[in-house]
Design a protein around this motif. Sequence first.
Motif, mmCIF file in Angstrom:
data_model
loop_
_atom_site.group_PDB
_atom_site.id
_atom_site.type_symbol
_atom_site.label_atom_id
_atom_site.label_comp_id
_atom_site.label_asym_id
_atom_site.label_seq_id
_atom_site.Cartn_x
_atom_site.Cartn_y
_atom_site.Cartn_z
ATOM 1 N N GLN A 208 0.532 -1.545 0.225
ATOM 2 C CA GLN A 208 0.065 -0.119 -0.317
ATOM 3 C C GLN A 208 1.231 1.083 0.153
ATOM 4 O O GLN A 208 2.127 1.205 0.685
ATOM 5 N N THR A 209 0.409 2.266 -1.090
ATOM 6 C CA THR A 209 0.832 3.805 -0.334
ATOM 7 C C THR A 209 0.096 4.386 0.793
ATOM 8 O O THR A 209 -0.495 3.756 1.031
ATOM 9 N N LEU A 210 1.085 5.510 0.776
ATOM 10 C CA LEU A 210 0.691 6.159 2.178
ATOM 11 C C LEU A 210 -0.251 6.123 2.523
ATOM 12 O O LEU A 210 -1.294 6.336 3.435
ATOM 13 N N THR A 211 -0.814 7.231 1.195
ATOM 14 C CA THR A 211 -2.729 7.259 1.250
ATOM 15 C C THR A 211 -3.376 6.210 1.679
ATOM 16 O O THR A 211 -4.794 6.838 2.541
ATOM 17 N N ALA A 212 -3.781 5.553 1.171
ATOM 18 C CA ALA A 212 -4.097 4.353 0.834
ATOM 19 C C ALA A 212 -4.460 3.419 1.880
ATOM 20 O O ALA A 212 -4.670 3.029 2.887
ATOM 21 N N PHE A 213 -2.752 3.815 2.987
ATOM 22 C CA PHE A 213 -2.578 2.835 4.480
ATOM 23 C C PHE A 213 -3.412 3.975 5.433
ATOM 24 O O PHE A 213 -3.445 3.484 6.473
ATOM 25 N N LEU A 214 -3.223 5.651 5.033
ATOM 26 C CA LEU A 214 -4.077 6.558 5.464
ATOM 27 C C LEU A 214 -5.670 5.677 6.386
ATOM 28 O O LEU A 214 -6.218 5.849 7.299
ATOM 29 N N LEU A 215 -6.433 5.496 4.794
ATOM 30 C CA LEU A 215 -8.127 4.945 4.340
ATOM 31 C C LEU A 215 -7.938 4.100 5.525
ATOM 32 O O LEU A 215 -8.775 4.186 5.737
ATOM 33 N N THR A 216 -7.269 2.912 5.211
ATOM 34 C CA THR A 216 -7.608 1.762 6.248
ATOM 35 C C THR A 216 -7.231 1.661 7.544
ATOM 36 O O THR A 216 -7.394 0.813 8.215
ATOM 37 N N SER A 217 -5.999 2.641 7.926
ATOM 38 C CA SER A 217 -5.805 2.112 9.147
ATOM 39 C C SER A 217 -6.404 3.225 10.164
ATOM 40 O O SER A 217 -5.842 3.072 11.207
ATOM 41 N N LEU A 218 -6.249 4.289 8.969
ATOM 42 C CA LEU A 218 -6.874 5.628 10.989
ATOM 43 C C LEU A 218 -7.840 6.037 10.373
ATOM 44 O O LEU A 218 -8.526 6.982 10.986
ATOM 45 N N ASP A 219 -9.268 5.631 9.880
ATOM 46 C CA ASP A 219 -10.217 5.235 9.710
ATOM 47 C C ASP A 219 -11.098 5.860 11.383
ATOM 48 O O ASP A 219 -12.111 6.718 11.701
ATOM 49 N N VAL A 220 -10.663 4.889 12.438
ATOM 50 C CA VAL A 220 -10.667 4.668 13.317
ATOM 51 C C VAL A 220 -10.244 5.379 14.235
ATOM 52 O O VAL A 220 -10.526 5.224 16.282
ATOM 53 N N SER A 221 -9.143 6.191 14.008
ATOM 54 C CA SER A 221 -7.838 6.388 15.455
ATOM 55 C C SER A 221 -8.159 8.167 16.047
ATOM 56 O O SER A 221 -9.091 8.305 15.047
ATOM 57 N N PRO A 222 -7.714 8.199 16.706
ATOM 58 C CA PRO A 222 -8.095 9.548 17.454
ATOM 59 C C PRO A 222 -7.682 10.037 16.511
ATOM 60 O O PRO A 222 -6.488 10.281 15.936
ATOM 61 N N LEU A 223 -7.872 11.347 16.928
ATOM 62 C CA LEU A 223 -7.885 12.733 16.173
ATOM 63 C C LEU A 223 -6.702 13.536 16.036
ATOM 64 O O LEU A 223 -5.875 13.597 15.093
ATOM 65 N N PRO A 224 -5.752 12.957 16.985
ATOM 66 C CA PRO A 224 -3.973 13.747 17.244
ATOM 67 C C PRO A 224 -2.713 13.148 16.060
ATOM 68 O O PRO A 224 -2.544 13.500 15.511
ATOM 69 N N LEU A 225 -3.375 11.406 15.942
ATOM 70 C CA LEU A 225 -2.896 11.033 15.898
ATOM 71 C C LEU A 225 -3.603 10.911 13.648
ATOM 72 O O LEU A 225 -2.611 10.821 12.714
ATOM 73 N N LYS A 226 -4.453 11.344 13.392
ATOM 74 C CA LYS A 226 -4.859 11.895 12.309
ATOM 75 C C LYS A 226 -4.205 12.985 11.389
ATOM 76 O O LYS A 226 -3.997 13.536 10.758
ATOM 77 N N PHE A 227 -4.292 14.075 12.842
ATOM 78 C CA PHE A 227 -3.544 15.145 12.192
ATOM 79 C C PHE A 227 -1.986 15.054 11.806
ATOM 80 O O PHE A 227 -0.804 15.514 11.348
ATOM 81 N N ALA A 228 -0.952 13.828 12.834
ATOM 82 C CA ALA A 228 -0.254 13.713 12.412
ATOM 83 C C ALA A 228 -0.203 12.953 10.669
ATOM 84 O O ALA A 228 1.708 12.868 10.093
ATOM 85 N N GLY A 229 -0.924 12.200 10.647
ATOM 86 C CA GLY A 229 -0.461 11.317 9.822
ATOM 87 C C GLY A 229 -1.094 12.026 8.238
ATOM 88 O O GLY A 229 -0.281 11.394 7.722
ATOM 89 N N ALA A 230 -1.352 13.099 8.612
ATOM 90 C CA ALA A 230 -1.643 13.817 7.696
ATOM 91 C C ALA A 230 -1.200 14.697 7.426
ATOM 92 O O ALA A 230 0.278 15.028 6.214
ATOM 93 N N LEU A 231 0.238 15.253 8.642
ATOM 94 C CA LEU A 231 1.552 15.686 8.762
ATOM 95 C C LEU A 231 2.527 15.268 7.250
ATOM 96 O O LEU A 231 3.299 15.443 6.476
ATOM 97 N N VAL A 232 2.920 13.643 7.686
ATOM 98 C CA VAL A 232 3.921 12.865 7.046
ATOM 99 C C VAL A 232 3.375 12.972 5.630
ATOM 100 O O VAL A 232 4.472 12.904 4.805
ATOM 101 N N LEU A 233 2.130 12.927 6.310
ATOM 102 C CA LEU A 233 1.461 12.644 3.733
ATOM 103 C C LEU A 233 1.492 14.068 3.341
ATOM 104 O O LEU A 233 2.226 13.803 1.780
ATOM 105 N N VAL A 234 1.779 15.519 3.468
ATOM 106 C CA VAL A 234 1.580 16.706 3.490
ATOM 107 C C VAL A 234 3.257 16.924 2.829
ATOM 108 O O VAL A 234 3.496 17.416 1.880
#
Length: 257
Positions: A208-234
């Motif tokens: 998986q690429t990072l976008t697909a990984f974030l879609l499948t892994s962070l869907d139910v994650s806490p909000l701080p982890l979603k922001f951290a994942g978005a920063l690593v992606l951008v």
Amino acid sequence: MATIALCLWVLIPIYLLLINALNSPAEVTGWPKHFLPSLDLKSIAFFWNYAGVARALLNSVLVATLTMALSIGLGAPAGYALARLRFRGKGTFRLFVLMTRAFPLPLLALPLAVFYIRVGLDDSISGLALVHTVLALPFAVLITSSLFLSIPVELEEAAWTLGCTRFQAFWKVIVPLALPGIAASGVFAFVTSWNEVFAAAVLTVRNQTLTAFLLTSLDVSPLPLKFAGALVLVLPALIFLFLIRKYLFSLWGIANR
């Protein structure tokens, strides 16, 4: 005024992303908000140490780089042919190049997945890069075609009189002049591949690429982890744009500094 509004439209989401990614989890969900981040890296460290993140990031880099190389390698010669050569059906070919983006990817997902499974390209870096190249190639062809049209043909003719072949004139005279536009088409291909999620989620499982990984892994994650994942992606895309900024500035007529 329009320039200021455009800058705010681009910078405010990046600022909010940085603030929340670099704050502690309590500050992300708490109130009041602070103008400057507290530079708490716990969320980013936790996300980075999450199993599969590093490999997904590497896969994104490989797919985007391969997509950029294929788009430039195929799009630049095709754009040159549209700009310089005369052949029957030239206008129809240009229209067909543009119409390839008229078909939505979800409509093609099922037959594409079946075809990839049959030929052995499913769950592979090269297979996903081919799909992303198809998405980015029409714009690469049209951008480079318009760019080559703006370069006087007399420069090539002068190179021919000095003994250059058509390929030598293209490589030694036209390509250096067109480099900013070629870089712009490469940037578009890279960003298109980096941000694409649908094909990556459908065609890959283990790679998986990072976008697909974030879609499948962070869907139910806490909000701080979603922001951290978005920063690593951008962040990698922003660094890439910063490194090639001089070519984009040359294309836009801005002096290099």
